[in-house]
Structure formats: C-alpha cells, structure tokens
Design an enzyme around this catalytic site. Structure first.
Site, PDB file in Angstrom:
ATOM      1  N   LYS A 161     -32.274 -50.051  17.330  1.00  0.00           N
ATOM      2  CA  LYS A 161     -31.437 -48.988  17.909  1.00  0.00           C
ATOM      3  C   LYS A 161     -32.230 -48.370  19.048  1.00  0.00           C
ATOM      4  O   LYS A 161     -33.405 -48.055  18.900  1.00  0.00           O
ATOM      5  CB  LYS A 161     -31.137 -47.974  16.811  1.00  0.00           C
ATOM      6  CG  LYS A 161     -30.796 -46.570  17.249  1.00  0.00           C
ATOM      7  CD  LYS A 161     -30.253 -45.788  16.061  1.00  0.00           C
ATOM      8  CE  LYS A 161     -30.631 -44.325  16.116  1.00  0.00           C
ATOM      9  NZ  LYS A 161     -30.143 -43.575  14.935  1.00  0.00           N
ATOM     10  N   ASP A 188     -27.893 -45.107  20.624  1.00  0.00           N
ATOM     11  CA  ASP A 188     -27.612 -43.772  20.070  1.00  0.00           C
ATOM     12  C   ASP A 188     -27.760 -42.743  21.191  1.00  0.00           C
ATOM     13  O   ASP A 188     -28.834 -42.587  21.770  1.00  0.00           O
ATOM     14  CB  ASP A 188     -28.588 -43.459  18.929  1.00  0.00           C
ATOM     15  CG  ASP A 188     -28.279 -42.131  18.224  1.00  0.00           C
ATOM     16  OD1 ASP A 188     -27.317 -41.443  18.616  1.00  0.00           O
ATOM     17  OD2 ASP A 188     -29.010 -41.792  17.257  1.00  0.00           O
ATOM     18  N   GLU A 213     -23.699 -44.912  18.751  1.00  0.00           N
ATOM     19  CA  GLU A 213     -23.777 -43.771  17.838  1.00  0.00           C
ATOM     20  C   GLU A 213     -23.623 -42.471  18.622  1.00  0.00           C
ATOM     21  O   GLU A 213     -24.289 -42.270  19.643  1.00  0.00           O
ATOM     22  CB  GLU A 213     -25.140 -43.837  17.125  1.00  0.00           C
ATOM     23  CG  GLU A 213     -25.338 -42.807  16.032  1.00  0.00           C
ATOM     24  CD  GLU A 213     -26.695 -42.963  15.334  1.00  0.00           C
ATOM     25  OE1 GLU A 213     -27.356 -44.013  15.502  1.00  0.00           O
ATOM     26  OE2 GLU A 213     -27.106 -42.024  14.641  1.00  0.00           O
ATOM     27  N   ASP A 238     -22.626 -39.605  13.769  1.00  0.00           N
ATOM     28  CA  ASP A 238     -23.807 -39.035  13.121  1.00  0.00           C
ATOM     29  C   ASP A 238     -23.611 -37.515  13.073  1.00  0.00           C
ATOM     30  O   ASP A 238     -23.071 -36.975  12.092  1.00  0.00           O
ATOM     31  CB  ASP A 238     -25.067 -39.464  13.911  1.00  0.00           C
ATOM     32  CG  ASP A 238     -26.364 -38.808  13.446  1.00  0.00           C
ATOM     33  OD1 ASP A 238     -26.329 -37.940  12.574  1.00  0.00           O
ATOM     34  OD2 ASP A 238     -27.437 -39.162  13.988  1.00  0.00           O
ATOM     35  N   LYS A 262     -26.741 -39.235   6.683  1.00  0.00           N
ATOM     36  CA  LYS A 262     -28.045 -38.608   6.477  1.00  0.00           C
ATOM     37  C   LYS A 262     -27.847 -37.613   5.340  1.00  0.00           C
ATOM     38  O   LYS A 262     -26.963 -36.736   5.428  1.00  0.00           O
ATOM     39  CB  LYS A 262     -28.513 -37.877   7.740  1.00  0.00           C
ATOM     40  CG  LYS A 262     -28.878 -38.809   8.892  1.00  0.00           C
ATOM     41  CD  LYS A 262     -29.317 -38.044  10.119  1.00  0.00           C
ATOM     42  CE  LYS A 262     -29.646 -39.008  11.259  1.00  0.00           C
ATOM     43  NZ  LYS A 262     -29.816 -38.291  12.556  1.00  0.00           N
ATOM     44  N   GLY A 290     -31.991 -41.461   9.681  1.00  0.00           N
ATOM     45  CA  GLY A 290     -33.286 -40.849   9.378  1.00  0.00           C
ATOM     46  C   GLY A 290     -33.512 -39.619  10.230  1.00  0.00           C
ATOM     47  O   GLY A 290     -32.870 -39.428  11.273  1.00  0.00           O
TER      48      GLY A 290
END
Ligand code: OSB
Ligand code: MG
Length: 371
Positions: A161, A188, A213, A238, A262, A290
């Site tokens: 990513k 992302d 993302e 996200d 998450k 993460g």
C-alpha cells in the site's frame, strides 16, 4: 471477573522509519497502554490515537482524560461476565472510540487469559496465519519510492500500500506499477481529495490497483458514493467508518466495496466483530488496518484478522518494521508474507516488562477503593 485495578500508562516509542501520510510525518509514537487486572492476572490494551488529532478527532491527551474521567470509573470495582458487555456500559459516552477500545481490548485480553484461550479463539477467529501487507509512507521521489517498495517485495509482503496526496500520486504509483507489474498494489489518500478531483482520480483506473483507500473527506460517505459510481477501482473506507451503523449506511449507499477495520476506530473488538459479520453477509472484502501499534495493539490486530471475513492482507507488518525493540516477546515476525496467529492465552505474547518500563513516561492506577 472482578475488575480490581486499571492502569493507564503513557508511553513513547521512536519509529525506525519516519512515516509520511497526506496529513503529517511521524517519527515517534506517544500513546497509551491500558492494563486491566483481576486477581493476579493482567490484560493489556493499546490506544491507537496519535499525539495530534489529524487522523481523527481523537488524540493521546484527550483519550487519557476520557479514560480517567469517564471510562475507567465505569469499570473499576465492577464485575464483568463477558467483554461483550463493555459496549453497553460505555454506550452513554458518545464516540471516543479509540479511548473506549483501549480499555475494551485490555478486558478482552484479561478475559481470554482467565479462560485459558487465545484472544483469536476468544473472538471467534478461524485462521492460523494471516496475510500481511506493508503500508509505505510518501517518499520524496518516484525512485526513492520504487527502491523502498522493491525491498519490501523482496521481503515477501503479500501486498503493497502506498500513501498518496495531490502532487505525489499518479506518477509515483505508475513508477511502482511499471517496476512491479504483478504485485498486489493499492493507494491510501487519507482524505486528501475532493469530488473536484474526480477526473484526476479516474486515471488510477489504468494502474490495476486492488483499491483506493479513503480518497475523500474523513467524515464523508455520500461523496464517496458518487466517486465509486465512476471509478472502476474499488473504494475502501477507513476514516469514515466508526461503527456498524456507518458500515451499513456505506454499503446501502454503495460508497465502497471494501472496508478497512481498525479496532480502535470502531470502538473495540465487539464492534469490529459485528462489522466483519455484516460485511461477510453482504459480500464485502475486509482487512485489518493499523495505527503504527506497538506489539500489544499489533497482537489484537492479529487476533481480529484471524476472523474468516478478513479476506485481504492487512497492515499488521512485523515489529522490526517499526521498532528497534518492541514491548512484547517474541516480536511479531513474518514468513513469506504471512504471520502466525498466536495460540497462547490472551494476546499470546509475553510483555517485555523492562522495555515497557523504559518507554513509560507517566502512569496512573485506579483501584476499587480510590477511584
Ligand atoms: O490510514 O491506515 C492509515 C498510519 C497512520 C495513520 C493512518 C494510517 C496509517 C497506515 C499505517 O497506513 C498502518 C500501519 O502500518 O500500522
Ligand atoms: Mg488508511
């Protein structure tokens, strides 16, 4: 189980590699570790919030206060039958998901240890290994990025990513794609674009990405729907997803095809489990994100990622990618793009007590009679 004592520790760990996203460069983690004790057994949780409220509205000092003033008093000195009860106990407190999750996670670990089962087992995990990808920060140049990614590909990561922002996007991803035509690749944006960038973002469709993302605002699901309608690349949300209800609404609107779970962002393991279940029923892919966690948060991530709905590689890279010395032993390690889900009781790792002490900058304990 009686919740006899809860300790909130503030800790500081330096990152091996500075991590640049569209919102900041981080060189250090200033974060919270929560310990929940029943008798002689202690469970550990970690707060994913950063020192500054740039990813979401939560930040370390704020979480510390919410924990001390509002969350810990609801638990200390009480009896909990199962960690799933915590969500209802915390329900009067709005949002503050990362603060809630830090102590909820400690109680899950405590409960699993008292039951003598692994946390993965306790949450209903079915996988014995999880696929792991690497999240690569924004680099100064295309060539620096390509070199960094090539080393990660050689190390065996299951997917790469790459962080993007306006000015560091198409040419950077294209350079990686040209050098690695087959690698599972994604981008992302951490909310760096608006719908006005639609034509620009559509050019990502040429680069065969697994997903993009969070391209649009951190609190948006409506504009993401409009973007997804004209983008072939799947959108993964996200920042926008803080709950099961957010997930349901995003699915109903068609705002994404993939969800990054998450644990901290959604308020804990119970909510994460419910989101996984909904996505599995609705046929959406899910993976575990993460927050540059220490080994404690990382262990929680591995446990949740062992649920069957986590169908794509997560961001739970090995400890050595982040820290000179982690707070758990052994550290999290990777073998050919996979990490073994720990089988020991609770989080399944021992705490490196000397390292935990060394990184602690302050701490407070709360017991039944002095809360
Ligand atoms: O958006 O997933 C994100 C790191 C900091 C803030 C936000 C994000 C990230 C990552 C890194 O992508 C994930 C990790 O390696 O822990
Ligand atoms: Mg993200």
């Amino acid at each position: 189980m009686n919740i006899d004592k809860i300790t909130i520790r503030r800790a500081s760990l330096d990152l091996i590699t500075p991590f640049t996203t569209s919102f900041s460069t981080q060189t250090n983690r200033d974060f919270l570790i929560v310990e929940a004790t029943s008798g002689t057994t202690t469970g550990y949780g970690e707060c994913g919030a950063f020192a500054f409220p740039y990813y979401s509205e939560e930040y370390t000092s704020g979480c510390e206060l919410v924990l001390i003033e509002h969350l810990v008093p609801l638990l200390v000195g009480t009896v909990i039958g199962h960690p799933r009860e915590i969500r209802d106990i915390f329900a009067p407190i709005k949002r503050n998901t990362m603060a809630k999750s830090a102590v909820e996670g400690a109680i899950w670990d405590l409960w699993a240890k008292l039951e003598g089962v692994s946390l993965a087992n306790a949450v209903g995990g079915t996988k014995s290994t999880v696929d792991v990808g690497l999240s690569v920060g924004i680099k100064e140049s295309e060539s620096e990025l390509v070199d960094f990614v090539s080393a990660a590909v050689d190390e065996g990561f299951s997917r790469i990513k790459v962080k993007i922002k306006p000015g560091s996007d198409l040419s950077f991803i294209r350079a990686v794609r040209t050098e690695h035509p087959e690698v599972p690749l994604m981008a992302d944006a951490n909310s760096a674009y608006t719908l006005a960038d639609t034509e620009h973002l559509r050019r990502l469709d040429e680069l065969d990405l697994m997903m993009i993302e969070q391209p649009l605002a951190h609190d948006d699901i409506v504009d993401h729907r409009h973007l997804q309608q004209v983008l072939h690349t799947p959108i993964c949300l996200d920042e926008s997803i803080h709950s099961l209800a957010d997930t349901r609404q995003a699915i109903e609107l068609g705002s994404c095809r993939i969800i990054n779970i998450k644990i901290g962002r959604v308020g804990g393991i119970s909510e994460a489990k419910d989101i996984e279940q909904l996505c599995r029923n609705e046929g959406l892919d899910v993976w575990c994100g993460g927050m540059l966690e220490s080994g404690i948060g990382r262990a929680h991530n591995l446990a949740i990622a062992s649920l069957p709905g986590f169908t794509l590689p997560g961001d739970t890279a090995p400890s050595a990618r982040y820290w000179k010395r982690d707070v758990i032993t052994p550290e999290v390690t990777m073998d050919r793009g996979r990490i073994d889900v720990p089988q020991g009781p609770g989080i399944g790792f021992d705490i490196d007590a000397a390292q935990l002490e060394a990184i602690t900058t302050s701490g407070r304990s709360f017991e039944a009679d002095n809360r």
